[in-house]
Design a protein around this motif. Structure first.
Motif: not given
Length: 340
Positions: A36-41
């Motif tokens: 549940x983390x951003x691929x972008x970040x």
């Protein structure tokens, strides 16, 4: 452009660029969604891991060509390293080793990831170089290739992204990814060995495939696939089952239509003679799965440029899927036009 083409040929990029790299990237995308983390970040760290893996892949391709040179010459198979003067042949793998030390140092604060990064280098060196030469030691060669090319790299992605985001490793996810990549990796190297079987027999190279007839493998190829699919479905339930399972059904519909309309026979390991083929799940892992994850992430985080970047780097299999889809539609034009 000429230099790029030469590099592309010497390092055999066409043989592993999409086939080896895209499944690893898909695991990176899936792990971000699972955590549940951003691929972008996390894209900068994913790119760092990607470059570190590419350096290892170049090392593998060059030492394989160097150690296979005599066997390839005996059977008349092209070997790119044979065209390079002996004193220059080990420059590329030595440079890769130095670069690998740099990447290992950057990962040294994360012991699990460090070990997982180093292991493929060790395994593939044992796979290629004498006196070990695991490539010619039957199933040990098959296992070494699956571990080095798939298992350790996929688990590295899981452990490293978890560490980078201060998250505990989800050991269920870790185990599912490891099991899936092992079965997929074994199936991949067996396909490759049986595809090269005649050349290996002619050159006297002893592999798992040369010691067995293709009919013997047909007895176990379904077992491998039936292990691989449940493990992947288990992964899907850890990510987003309502996303992955419909894409999986869409893929199997594509496989069926490709077979019915274009004559592409579905293959698990053994290739049919004189018939176009499609290796089951390859297009799913290289096209449907990673693109589905990126579209999902784009809608949730609004970073569709990552999808565009992925398509820029990896698009040959997608172009083939689109072309075959077009041919399927053309072959069924009358049916679709007559449908209410």
């Amino acid at each position: 452009m000429t230099l790029i083409r030469k590099i592309y040929r010497v390092f055999r990029l066409s043989e592993w660029w999409e086939y080896k790299i895209v499944p690893v990237l898909a695991i990176a995308y899936a792990t971000c969604i699972q955590l549940d983390i951003s691929i972008f970040s996390n894209i900068s760290w994913i790119l760092f891991l990607l470059v570190s893996i590419i350096v290892g892949a170049i090392y593998v391709s060059t030492i394989n060509d160097i150690t296979d040179m005599e066997d390839d010459l005996r059977c008349g198979k092209e070997n790119r390293m044979a065209k390079i003067q002996p004193k220059y042949r080990f420059i590329a793998p030595l440079v890769c080793l130095l670069a690998g030390c740099f990447f290992a140092y950057q990962m040294s604060v994360d012991l699990i990831s460090l070990i997982l990064y180093i292991l493929p280098w060790i395994v593939y060196s044992l796979y290629s170089f004498k006196p070990f030469r695991l490539k010619e030691r039957g199933f040990w060669g098959v296992l070494a290739d699956a571990l080095g090319a798939h298992v350790f790299i996929s688990l590295l992605i899981v452990s490293s992204l978890s560490f980078k985001n201060n998250a505990l490793i989800d050991w269920t996810w870790f185990t599912l990814v490891g099991g899936w990549s092992l079965t997929f990796g074994i199936r991949g190297i067996l396909w490759h060995q049986f595809h090269d079987r005649e050349n290996d027999l002619e050159s006297g190279t002893r592999t798992f495939a040369t010691a067995r007839k293709p009919d013997e493998i047909k007895r176990i190829e379904f077992v491998l696939l039936f292990l691989e699919l449940p493990l992947f479905i288990g992964m899907s339930f850890k990510i987003q089952p309502m996303l992955i399972l419909p894409i999986l059904l869409l893929y199997f519909l594509f496989v069926l239509l490709r077979h019915k309309c274009l004559g592409y026979k579905p293959v698990i390991i053994i290739n049919p003679k004189n018939s176009p083929l499609q290796i089951l799940m390859i297009d799913f892992y290289l096209v449907f799965f990673p693109l589905g994850l990126l579209v999902f992430s784009g809608f949730n985080h609004g970073n569709f440029w990552i999808l565009l970047g992925h398509l820029f780097l990896f698009n040959s299999k997608l172009r083939k899927v689109i072309l075959d889809s077009y041919h399927i539609l053309v072959s069924n034009k009358r049916y679709f036009m007559s449908s209410p």
